[in-house]
Structure formats: structure tokens, C-alpha cells
Write a protein that holds these residues in place. Structure first.
Motif, short mmCIF file in Angstrom:
data_model
loop_
_atom_site.label_atom_id
_atom_site.label_comp_id
_atom_site.label_asym_id
_atom_site.label_seq_id
_atom_site.Cartn_x
_atom_site.Cartn_y
_atom_site.Cartn_z
N VAL A 177 41.11 23.39 43.44
CA VAL A 177 40.68 24.60 42.73
C VAL A 177 39.29 25.02 43.21
O VAL A 177 39.04 26.22 43.42
CB VAL A 177 40.71 24.38 41.20
N ILE A 178 38.41 24.07 43.43
CA ILE A 178 37.07 24.39 43.93
C ILE A 178 37.16 25.03 45.32
O ILE A 178 36.50 26.04 45.59
CB ILE A 178 36.17 23.13 43.96
N TYR A 179 37.99 24.45 46.19
CA TYR A 179 38.17 25.03 47.52
C TYR A 179 38.72 26.45 47.44
O TYR A 179 38.29 27.34 48.18
CB TYR A 179 39.10 24.17 48.37
N LEU A 180 39.69 26.68 46.56
CA LEU A 180 40.25 28.02 46.42
C LEU A 180 39.20 29.01 45.92
O LEU A 180 39.12 30.14 46.41
CB LEU A 180 41.44 28.01 45.48
N LEU A 181 38.39 28.59 44.96
CA LEU A 181 37.33 29.47 44.46
C LEU A 181 36.31 29.80 45.55
O LEU A 181 35.86 30.94 45.66
CB LEU A 181 36.64 28.84 43.25
N LEU A 182 35.96 28.81 46.36
CA LEU A 182 35.03 29.07 47.46
C LEU A 182 35.65 30.03 48.48
O LEU A 182 34.96 30.91 49.01
CB LEU A 182 34.64 27.76 48.14
N GLY A 183 36.94 29.86 48.75
CA GLY A 183 37.62 30.77 49.67
C GLY A 183 37.62 32.19 49.17
O GLY A 183 37.39 33.14 49.93
N VAL A 184 37.86 32.37 47.87
CA VAL A 184 37.82 33.71 47.28
C VAL A 184 36.41 34.27 47.34
O VAL A 184 36.21 35.46 47.65
CB VAL A 184 38.36 33.67 45.83
N LEU A 185 35.41 33.45 47.06
CA LEU A 185 34.03 33.90 47.12
C LEU A 185 33.64 34.34 48.53
O LEU A 185 33.04 35.40 48.71
CB LEU A 185 33.09 32.79 46.64
N PHE A 186 34.00 33.54 49.54
CA PHE A 186 33.69 33.90 50.92
C PHE A 186 34.41 35.18 51.34
O PHE A 186 33.86 36.00 52.07
CB PHE A 186 34.04 32.76 51.88
N THR A 187 35.64 35.35 50.87
CA THR A 187 36.37 36.58 51.18
C THR A 187 35.69 37.78 50.55
O THR A 187 35.54 38.84 51.19
CB THR A 187 37.82 36.47 50.69
N TYR A 188 35.26 37.65 49.31
CA TYR A 188 34.56 38.75 48.63
C TYR A 188 33.27 39.12 49.37
O TYR A 188 32.99 40.29 49.58
CB TYR A 188 34.26 38.35 47.18
N ILE A 189 32.50 38.10 49.75
CA ILE A 189 31.26 38.37 50.46
C ILE A 189 31.54 39.03 51.81
O ILE A 189 30.82 39.95 52.23
CB ILE A 189 30.44 37.07 50.63
N ALA A 190 32.61 38.59 52.49
CA ALA A 190 32.96 39.20 53.78
C ALA A 190 33.34 40.67 53.60
O ALA A 190 32.95 41.53 54.40
CB ALA A 190 34.10 38.43 54.42
#
Length: 68
Positions: free
Chosen positions: A10-23
């Protein structure tokens, strides 16, 4: 104390979503650049790792239930 694979996934998924948002925000502000490609690459790795960790959680859970 060990973390469960579900929590890590879940932490990895949240980080992936965060990085996508920032991108996405970076592309809207300044276009495609090295930083944007790096963020998308990191998001891809994090989302893939998140799904893998969640899958491992369910495999372990299923193996534990089959032992009983």
C-alpha cells in the motif's frame, strides 16, 4: 518488528500515485523534461512493486490457510 507485505504494498502504491501526480503537475507547468521522465520511471517501479507485494501477501495468507 516486521512490516507485512500488504502494508509495504500500500505504501508503494501511494508513492506511485504521488509521483504520478507530481509528474502531471510538472508537465502542465514546464513540459516534458528529464525530471518528469524520472518521476514517471519511479512511479512505474513503485506501482509494480506495490502490486507484487500485495500479491505476495495474498500468497502467504493462502499458504497459511492451506496448512491448517
Amino acid at each position: 518488528m516486521r512490516r507485512s507485505p500488504l502494508f509495504s504494498g500500500v505504501i508503494y502504491l501511494l508513492l506511485g500515485v504521488l509521483f504520478t501526480y507530481i509528474a502531471i503537475q510538472t508537465v502542465n507547468d514546464s513540459g516534458w523534461g528529464f525530471f518528469t521522465y524520472m518521476l514517471i520511471f519511479l512511479a512505474t517501479l513503485d506501482i509494480g512493486s506495490g502490486f507484487r507485494m500485495i500479491g505476495i501477501h495474498f500468497k502467504i495468507k493462502n499458504a497459511m490457510n492451506n496448512k491448517k
